[in-house]
Every structure is written in structure tokens, then in C-alpha cells.
Write a protein that holds these residues in place. Structure first.
Motif, PDB file in Angstrom:
ATOM      1  N   ASP A  21      53.724  53.347  35.735  1.00 33.87           N
ATOM      2  CA  ASP A  21      52.780  52.643  34.863  1.00 33.87           C
ATOM      3  C   ASP A  21      53.452  51.476  34.154  1.00 33.87           C
ATOM      4  O   ASP A  21      52.876  50.380  34.042  1.00 33.87           O
ATOM      5  CB  ASP A  21      52.201  53.609  33.834  1.00 33.87           C
ATOM      6  N   MET A  22      54.664  51.704  33.682  1.00 35.97           N
ATOM      7  CA  MET A  22      55.388  50.635  32.991  1.00 35.97           C
ATOM      8  C   MET A  22      55.671  49.463  33.928  1.00 35.97           C
ATOM      9  O   MET A  22      55.553  48.290  33.545  1.00 35.97           O
ATOM     10  CB  MET A  22      56.691  51.195  32.406  1.00 35.97           C
ATOM     11  N   GLU A  23      56.015  49.769  35.169  1.00 38.71           N
ATOM     12  CA  GLU A  23      56.291  48.686  36.122  1.00 38.71           C
ATOM     13  C   GLU A  23      55.013  47.928  36.471  1.00 38.71           C
ATOM     14  O   GLU A  23      55.034  46.695  36.618  1.00 38.71           O
ATOM     15  CB  GLU A  23      56.930  49.257  37.379  1.00 38.71           C
ATOM     16  N   ASP A  24      53.903  48.635  36.596  1.00 36.66           N
ATOM     17  CA  ASP A  24      52.625  47.956  36.874  1.00 36.66           C
ATOM     18  C   ASP A  24      52.230  47.017  35.728  1.00 36.66           C
ATOM     19  O   ASP A  24      51.701  45.918  35.961  1.00 36.66           O
ATOM     20  CB  ASP A  24      51.527  48.986  37.104  1.00 36.66           C
ATOM     21  N   ILE A  25      52.476  47.443  34.495  1.00 36.21           N
ATOM     22  CA  ILE A  25      52.176  46.580  33.345  1.00 36.21           C
ATOM     23  C   ILE A  25      53.024  45.319  33.403  1.00 36.21           C
ATOM     24  O   ILE A  25      52.531  44.209  33.142  1.00 36.21           O
ATOM     25  CB  ILE A  25      52.408  47.362  32.032  1.00 36.21           C
ATOM     26  N   CYS A  26      54.306  45.487  33.755  1.00 38.57           N
ATOM     27  CA  CYS A  26      55.179  44.304  33.865  1.00 38.57           C
ATOM     28  C   CYS A  26      54.677  43.346  34.941  1.00 38.57           C
ATOM     29  O   CYS A  26      54.733  42.120  34.768  1.00 38.57           O
ATOM     30  CB  CYS A  26      56.609  44.750  34.179  1.00 38.57           C
ATOM     31  N   LYS A  27      54.175  43.884  36.057  1.00 39.08           N
ATOM     32  CA  LYS A  27      53.686  43.024  37.135  1.00 39.08           C
ATOM     33  C   LYS A  27      52.422  42.275  36.719  1.00 39.08           C
ATOM     34  O   LYS A  27      52.255  41.100  37.068  1.00 39.08           O
ATOM     35  CB  LYS A  27      53.403  43.866  38.383  1.00 39.08           C
ATOM     36  N   THR A  28      51.526  42.961  35.995  1.00 39.57           N
ATOM     37  CA  THR A  28      50.291  42.300  35.578  1.00 39.57           C
ATOM     38  C   THR A  28      50.546  41.237  34.511  1.00 39.57           C
ATOM     39  O   THR A  28      49.870  40.206  34.474  1.00 39.57           O
ATOM     40  CB  THR A  28      49.300  43.335  35.028  1.00 39.57           C
ATOM     41  N   VAL A  29      51.511  41.482  33.633  1.00 40.57           N
ATOM     42  CA  VAL A  29      51.817  40.502  32.567  1.00 40.57           C
ATOM     43  C   VAL A  29      52.535  39.295  33.144  1.00 40.57           C
ATOM     44  O   VAL A  29      52.174  38.144  32.869  1.00 40.57           O
ATOM     45  CB  VAL A  29      52.641  41.180  31.454  1.00 40.57           C
ATOM     46  N   LEU A  30      53.562  39.552  33.939  1.00 38.14           N
ATOM     47  CA  LEU A  30      54.418  38.464  34.430  1.00 38.14           C
ATOM     48  C   LEU A  30      53.886  37.957  35.765  1.00 38.14           C
ATOM     49  O   LEU A  30      54.435  38.221  36.838  1.00 38.14           O
ATOM     50  CB  LEU A  30      55.855  38.966  34.558  1.00 38.14           C
ATOM     51  N   THR A  31      52.818  37.201  35.697  1.00 39.84           N
ATOM     52  CA  THR A  31      52.270  36.533  36.873  1.00 39.84           C
ATOM     53  C   THR A  31      53.125  35.301  37.200  1.00 39.84           C
ATOM     54  O   THR A  31      53.935  34.864  36.375  1.00 39.84           O
ATOM     55  CB  THR A  31      50.821  36.115  36.596  1.00 39.84           C
ATOM     56  N   PRO A  32      52.973  34.720  38.382  1.00 42.95           N
ATOM     57  CA  PRO A  32      53.752  33.512  38.700  1.00 42.95           C
ATOM     58  C   PRO A  32      53.559  32.380  37.694  1.00 42.95           C
ATOM     59  O   PRO A  32      54.514  31.662  37.365  1.00 42.95           O
ATOM     60  CB  PRO A  32      53.248  33.123  40.092  1.00 42.95           C
ATOM     61  N   GLN A  33      52.330  32.213  37.195  1.00 36.36           N
ATOM     62  CA  GLN A  33      52.092  31.151  36.211  1.00 36.36           C
ATOM     63  C   GLN A  33      52.835  31.449  34.902  1.00 36.36           C
ATOM     64  O   GLN A  33      53.395  30.545  34.286  1.00 36.36           O
ATOM     65  CB  GLN A  33      50.585  31.026  35.923  1.00 36.36           C
ATOM     66  N   ARG A  34      52.861  32.752  34.505  1.00 36.32           N
ATOM     67  CA  ARG A  34      53.547  33.087  33.246  1.00 36.32           C
ATOM     68  C   ARG A  34      55.063  32.963  33.390  1.00 36.32           C
ATOM     69  O   ARG A  34      55.753  32.595  32.424  1.00 36.32           O
ATOM     70  CB  ARG A  34      53.183  34.543  32.846  1.00 36.32           C
ATOM     71  N   ILE A  35      55.581  33.264  34.564  1.00 29.70           N
ATOM     72  CA  ILE A  35      57.031  33.146  34.781  1.00 29.70           C
ATOM     73  C   ILE A  35      57.457  31.682  34.709  1.00 29.70           C
ATOM     74  O   ILE A  35      58.546  31.362  34.217  1.00 29.70           O
ATOM     75  CB  ILE A  35      57.420  33.780  36.139  1.00 29.70           C
ATOM     76  N   ARG A  36      56.589  30.757  35.181  1.00 26.89           N
ATOM     77  CA  ARG A  36      56.928  29.329  35.117  1.00 26.89           C
ATOM     78  C   ARG A  36      57.015  28.845  33.678  1.00 26.89           C
ATOM     79  O   ARG A  36      57.804  27.957  33.354  1.00 26.89           O
ATOM     80  CB  ARG A  36      55.870  28.517  35.868  1.00 26.89           C
TER      81      ARG A  36
END
Length: 783
Positions: free
Chosen positions: A706-721
Motif C-alpha cells: 500500500d505504501m509503495e502504491d501511494i508513492c507511485k500515485t503521488v510521484l507521477t512523471p509530471q511531479r518528478i519533473r
């Protein structure tokens, strides 16, 4: 803690030679499996296309039969119609651009009107410079404050946001290791070339001398064991008996207990007299040792280590290898290692020649005896005593047979009267005789291609134990066995046990043969706690061949009991050939479930327990030294529950697995490490302003997945940029917590209690029970 060492020292590192020494083999195997899988996919798509074409043809035929009109496709567009469509699209685009520009101008005009109404004066050069200076000074001040905070954190060793140091010695160590590996590869190629040349030289210079020594010892043995009465040579030992190995180098004599009795008997049971001094005074006896021995760890590899140490001392103790900086081969040691191989080859050649020589000798002796018989028969004919001579020869032959039989009988009686030698220690794990293999005629390549096409044998996902972020539990007081009987093992402990049971025994055949034998391993726990990650990481670290017998993978394949048995025979056969191997079963509890209602909830075509009988039979055929083990993962422990606790199926399930490892949900400290590690792994840039403890506190009932899924949903490619310009905030992560369900307490307790003994009773509870029992009138009446 008593040694003042950090907890990282408890971690077990998987040996790198398991993967580094056979990289080329792994690459070739992966390429073969990928090619076989792609060929199977192409064949499946071709069959599917043929089915669709046949279905379409059948539908057309049915439509024509029923005389239904089939709608024809519309006619293609003309050139003028295409031009009109393109013109309309272009005019629409231009009009949309004009509307955007007009809206922008309108917004700017509205902003100017608002400023005029509020009484703001338009910016001059001086006011604009002041605004710019204020913004720049504030930015520089914030940078200086952050730098001071980081310096202070670095001073007290609490700065976790330092960038990697280019002068870090670990980076230099990695480059040195790479260079060393390259140099070792070059030296290995040189040594293989030198081995061929050295072997040929040893054959040229020493083979003839070896041959003469062997032939001389064989001749001596033949002459010593020759029967002078009957003029017969002993039979030469067969190839499967070792040939002339025991003749040339006889084994040491076995110890017999009778030899000790002849020398002076056993001193056991005799009392030793006390020692006396000069004047006949008895000396005080030495205190006897206590009967209780200190418990020691089992010694599995002591003799092997001792043997290796002796070999090292014999080879390298007196060697001066100071000038050999490149670690190249030493010719003398290479000769000593190759000489026994040449000696064995020469011995086999000498054995062939000796057997031919012995056959010729026996023929010659028979021919000489026949010639002597003819000469004696001629002489008897001249004297007229032919019948007497023949009768005499006949009686001599009968007497020789009787004497030979009596001699053999006397030898057997003498051997029976002698005490037998002590039998060698029996190995309880000795392999039985192999049964008939139904796939004996099929090649390994065809069987591998078959399993790869069905998806059973595939490339294991490359995962590392470093991805399993964990830490040990820290307790200030030793746990009480009564109050703290249900303490879960830490995630770090689960990781260490997986390496210990699944990776280290596969290091070599010697280790697997002598270490505690683990046929099967179960990793169980709640949902999404890293069980599959540990299984894949163990397979990758061990460099093992991966076989997947999960219910979802084999569903709808190999229908029927015979086909299932054949599938498992092929899997275990290839696993033994391509060892080290790991046979993986996800949701292994489905294989043991017998309840029909529960089986329907799995949503599978075939029953998953159809492989249970054949699987247990094949697992029993695994023995030490084969480097094959079965690893299963289980998330739904409640499927093994009955109406009153664990069912009978659970008992057989627990007996099937040699070892069981529980993967717990992360505690507060583990969640702190996990949030930081997962966010940084997915591209976040964390500063000291990011409060990880808040996330750890709020995610108390979340699993690792669950924690890893939350990280994936938060850190989208646009947010990482935008991560470098706009740092991540805690609120962005917390906003997604409501999308995930927490742990169910009932299921969590079932998983924790699985396979554990019942809670022990304290001394006070037992005493209270005894008091109540004595006060019971029924108990008094019985007494």
C-alpha cells in the motif's frame, strides 16, 4: 549490543560468486527462455487468428444462409471532400487561437483596472528595483539559513540528505573490484591455455615412467596371486570396480576391534590406582569433570575445513608468492594438479593392455598344456598305454577340481571365522534407486521449450534484497515468555532467514549435502508484506533456475491426473539437471484446500489441489546435494481455518514445509525507513523540512505494498519533473491515504497465530488452578 556493534552487522550478505562466476550461462539461458516464450506467443496468436477467421467465415455463411443483408462499408472520400474537411479544421484551430489571445488581453485589462481602482500607482524604475532586491535578499537569506541548518545536522551526524561524495572509498572499491575481475578473467584464460601445454609435456616426459611402474606392480600382483598348483592367474578387476587402482595404490587396512583385544585388552571398567609419593603417601586425586557438557553448536563442516586447511598448508605454506602481484598461475602447482589426471589416464591405458596381456597368457598356458598333453599321449601310444594314460589324466582333472573346491571352501570358512570389519556409517539421507523415467527419450531442450511455452519455466524478475527495506526491533528489556509470547519477528529477521535457508545452501553441492537439509520453505504473512519480493530476490541472489507452479499459471494446462504427474516429473527432472533451482508456488494454501465452496471462490477453471498428491511424491524424492528446493508464499491463512481453529488440512500443510518464515507488517521505525526509501526510490527529493514521522504515525495500519502504491500515485512523471523546483510536501502524500483500506485485525491475528504454539501459562496461574482444584467438592469426594 554487548560487542558495541551496529545492527547492520547482523545482516547476511548473499555470496556474489553464485551469479558472477556464471554470467554467460545465465545470459544464454535467459535468451533461450525469452525466445521460446516469444515463439509460443506467436503460435498462440496464429491459432487465435485462425479461430477468429473461421468464426467470421461461419458467421458470413450463416448470414448468407438466412439471407440477411450485410452492411457494405462506406465509399472512400473524394479529393474535394478531403480538402473541405482539412480547411474546416484549420479555420477552427485559428479561431481558437484568436479567442485565447483575446481572453489574455481582457484579463490584463481587468488587472490594470483593479490597480487603478485600488489607488495603486504604476511601477517606476526605482520601485521595480526595490521589489527585485527584496525578493533576491529573501531568497539568499533562506539559502543561508538552510545551509546553516544542514551544517549543524552534519556536525551532530543527523544529516540524511547529503549528496554522494565523489571521493567515497566505496566507489573506489567498486572500480577496484571490476578491474580485479577483468584481471582474473585474463589469468583464467592464460591458465586454461597453459593447462593443455603442461599436460602434453607431462605425458611426454613422465608418462613412460608411470607406465613402467604401473606395469611392474601389476606383474608383481599377478605373480603373487597366481595359483602354482593349477597354473591359473587371478581375474583382473573390472572397470566399475576401479580397475588396477587398488593394485597400484592399495587402500589402508581397516581397524578391527579384535586387534586391540590381542594387544592387551580394553582398559574400560578398571579402577585406576591412586598415585603415591616418595614415602608412600597417597596424592590427592584430580577433581572429576561435571557430567553435564556445555552445549555446543552442531559441527557440520569441521572436517571439511580441516581438510581444506591441510591442503592449503601443504600447497601454500612454504611458497613465496611475494613477487606475483598479477596473481598469475604458478607452473609447479599447475604440474602437481595435472599429474594425477595424467596418471589416471595412463592407468586406464595400462589396464587395457594388462587385460589383453592376461588373455594372451591364459591362451598360451592353455595351448602349452594342450601341446604337452598331445606329446604325452603320443608317448603313451608308442608304449601301448593309451587307455591307462587317459584314465590317469581324467582322475587328475577330477582331483584338481576337488582340491580347488576344497581350497575355496577353506578360504570361506577362514573368512567366516574372522571377525568382520566394522561397517561404514550408513547415510540416512542416501538416495534410493531411481525409478523409470517416462520422459527418458525426450531431449532436455524439447522439455525446456515445452515448459517455457506454457509459462512454467521463465526468467525470474531480477530483484535484490536491498529493495526490502527493514530494520530490527529494539527492546530495552528481555521478552517475557508468558506475557510477550506472541512477539512477531522483525522484517530484518525474516530477510536473514530467507537468505539462510534459500540462498546459502545452494552455494555448492558440498554445502547443500552437509548443511541442515531444507526441502521446502514457506513465507507467510499478511497481504502485500514483501513475500514475493523475498522469493524473487532469493532466486536472483542464488542464480537459480526459476519454475513457477502457481495455480494461476498452470490453470487450464495439463488436464488429467496423468498429464499433471508428467508435468511435475518434467519440472523436477529439469530442476535437478539445471541446479541450483527454485520451484515457486504463489498462494500455496490453494493446493491444500479441499473445501469445494472455498475452491469456487478462487475463480479458476481447474481445481488447484489436483497437483497435491504428485507434488508431495516428487518433493520426497529430493535429496541433499541436488540443490533443488520448493518455496511457497501464503497470504490467505484464513482459507486453512476450520470452524474451531485450524483444520486437519492445516496440520498436513505445516508438516509439508520444513521451515516457515513469518513476514510481519512494518512497525513505526520500519515505516520511517520505508517512507524515506520508497519516496527517494520513486524520484522524490526530500529535504529536512519533510516530516517523515507524520507519515509513519498516520500509516500504522498500512502494508508495504500500500505504501509503495501511494508513492507511485503521488510521484507521477509530471511531479518528478517539478521535484527540483517544488519540493514534496507531507500533505500531498497524506491526501491519498483514504484510497486504501487498512489491515483487518481478525485476518492479521490469524496470520500471526498460524503455526505458533499456544500461550504458555505462568507459575501463578498454575498455582491458582491447583488451589481451585483442591477446593472443589468433587475433587475432595474422589480423594
Amino acid at each position: 549490543m554487548e560487542l558495541h556493534l551496529p545492527l547492520d552487522k547482523l545482516d547476511i550478505t548473499p555470496p556474489r560468486f553464485l551469479t558472477d562466476d556464471s554470467k554467460e550461462m545465465f545470459k544464454a539461458r535467459e535468451a533461450f527462455l525469452i525466445q521460446a516464450h516469444s515463439d509460443a506467443e506467436v503460435a498462440r496468436t496464429k491459432v487465435q487468428a485462425e479461430k477468429e477467421a473461421a468464426a467470421k467465415a461461419a458467421a458470413d455463411f450463416q448470414a448468407r444462409k438466412n439471407r440477411t443483408e450485410v452492411l457494405a462499408p462506406p465509399p472512400p472520400l473524394t479529393e474535394e471532400e478531403c480538402i473541405l474537411i482539412i480547411q474546416a479544421e484549420e479555420r477552427g484551430r485559428q479561431s481558437r487561437m484568436k479567442i485565447k489571445e483575446l481572453e489574455k488581453q481582457k484579463r490584463m485589462q481587468e488587472v490594470e483596472l483593479e490597480k487603478q481602482r485600488s489607488g495603486q500607482k504604476p511601477l517606476t524604475k526605482d520601485t521595480a528595483v526595490g521589489v527585485l532586491q527584496r525578493v533576491a535578499r529573501g531568497f539568499n537569506g533562506r539559502l543561508q539559513t538552510e545551509a546553516l541548518v544542514l551544517d549543524e545536522l552534519t556536525l551532530i551526524h543527523m544529516n540524511n540528505f547529503l549528496p554522494p561524495d565523489p571521493n567515497d572509498p566505496r566507489i573506489k572499491l567498486d572500480s577496484t573490484l571490476k578491474k580485479r575481475k577483468e584481471l582474473q578473467l585474463i589469468n583464467e584464460l592464460e591458465e586454461t591455455d597453459a593447462m593443455v601445454e603442461t599436460k602434453e609435456k607431462i605425458k611426454e616426459l613422465e608418462a613412460q615412467e608411470m607406465r613402467e611402474i604401473m606395469q611392474e606392480r601389476i606383474n608383481v600382483w599377478l605373480n603373487v596371486n597366481r595359483d602354482p598348483e593349477f597354473n591359473e592367474y587371478p581375474p583382473f578387476p573390472k572397470v566399475n570396480q576401479g580397475g588396477s587402482r587398488d593394485i597400484i595404490d592399495p587402500p589402508p587396512q581397516l581397524w578391527r576391534p579384535e586387534d586391540e583385544k590381542k594387544k592387551g585388552g580394553d582398559d574400560k571398567g578398571k579402577k585406576k590406582k591412586p598415585k603415591k609419593g616418595k614415602h608412600g603417601i597417597r596424592m590427592p586425586s584430580e577433581p572429576e569433570a561435571d557430567g553435564e557438557d556445555v552445549p555446543l553448536c552442531p559441527n557440520y563442516f569441521g572436517r571439511h575445513i580441516k581438510r581444506a586447511l591441510e591442503a592449503y598448508i601443504e600447497t601454500w605454506h612454504d611458497k613465496d608468492d611475494y613477487n606475483n602481484h598479477q596473481q598469475k598461475y604458478i607452473p609447479d602447482i599447475l604440474k602437481n594438479t595435472l599429474r594425477p589426471l595424467v596418471f589416471e589416464e595412463v592407468r586406464i591405458e595400462v589396464d587395457v593392455g594388462s587385460r589383453e596381456l592376461l588373455v594372451q597368457l591364459k591362451k598360451k598356458i592353455a595351448a602349452d598344456a594342450k601341446e604337452a598333453y598331445k606329446i604325452a599321449l603320443k608317448a603313451a601310444r608308442k608304449e601301448g598305454k593309451e587307455k591307462e594314460f587317459k584314465a590317469k589324466v581324467k582322475t587328475e582333472k577330477l582331483q584338481a577340481k576337488k582340491d580347488k573346491a576344497a581350497k575355496i571352501k577353506a578360504k570361506k570358512e577362514a573368512a567366516a571365522n574372522e571377525p568382520p570389519p566394522p561397517p561404514p556409517p550408513k547415510d540416512p539421507r542416501k538416495k534410493p534407486k531411481r525409478k523409470k523415467d517416462p520422459t527418458e527419450k525426450e531431449s532436455v531442450e524439447s522439455l525446456t521449450r515445452e515448459l517455457a511455452s506454457e509459462g512454467i519455466m521463465r526468467v525470474c524478475p531480477k530483484r535484490s534484497f536491498d529493495e526490502y527495506i527493514c530494520q530490527d526491533y529494539l527492546r530495552g528489556v528481555a521478552p517475557d515468555p508468558v506475557k510477550d509470547w506472541l512477539i512477531d519477528n522483525s522484517m530484518a529477521h525474516a530477510k536473514r532467514l530467507t537468505i539462510e535457508y534459500a540462498v546459502l545452501p545452494l552455494a555448492s553441492e558440498l554445502v547443500h549435502k552437509n548443511a541442515p537439509f531444507v526441502r521446502t520453505l514457506l513465507i507467510h504473512g499478511g497481504r502485500r508484506t514483501g513475500k514475493t519480493l523475498l522469493a524473487h530476490a532469493a532466486c536472483t541472489a542464488a542464480g537459480a533456475t526459476f519454475f513457477d507452479l502457481s495455480a494461476k499459471v498452470i490453470d487450464g494446462k495439463y488436464v488429467g491426473a496423468r498429464n499433471v504427474a508428467r508435468m511435475l516429473q518434467i519440472v523436477f527432472k529439469l530442476a535437478k539437471i539445471m541446479s541450483p533451482s527454485m520451484i515457486y508456488i504463489d498462494n500455496v494454501e490453494q493446493v491444500f484446500v479441499t473445501d469445494k465452496k472455498k475452491i469456487k471462490t478462487f475463480g479458476l477453471v481447474d481445481k488447484p489441489n489436483r497437483i497435491k498428491k504428485a507434488l508431495m511424491k516428487e518433493v520426497k524424492s529430493l535429496y541433499p546435494g541436488e540443490r533443488v528446493f520448493l518455496l511457497g508464499t501464503m497470504s490467505n491463512t484464513q482459507d486453512l481455518q476450520g470452524k474451531r481453529g485450524l483444520s486437519k488440512v492445516a496440520a498436513s500443510f505445516c508438516k509439508f514445509f520444513t521451515k516457515r518464515i513469518y513476514t510481519p507488517y512494518p512497525d513505526y521505525g520500519g515505516r520511517m525507513l520505508l517512507w524515506r526509501g520508497l519516496l527517494e526510490r520513486h524520484g522524490a527529493i526530500l529535504t529536512h523540512h519533510f516530516n517523515v514521522s507524520t507519515l509513519a504515525y498516520l500509516s500504522a495500519d498500512f502494508s508495504i505494498g500500500d505504501m509503495e502504491d501511494i508513492c507511485k500515485t503521488v510521484l507521477t512523471p509530471q511531479r518528478i519533473r517539478k521535484a527540483k523546483r517544488v519540493h514534496l510536501k507531507v500533505e500531498e502524500v497524506v491526501d491519498h491515504f483514504y484510497e486504501y483500506n487498512p489491515i483487518e485485525p481478525n485476518l492479521h491475528n490469524i496470520a500471526r497465530h498460524f503455526g505458533k504454539p499456544p500461550q504458555p501459562e505462568s507459575i501463578d496461574q498454575e498455582a491458582n488452578k491447583n488451589k481451585n482444584k483442591k477446593a472443589d467438592p468433587k475433587y475432595i469426594k474422589k480423594r
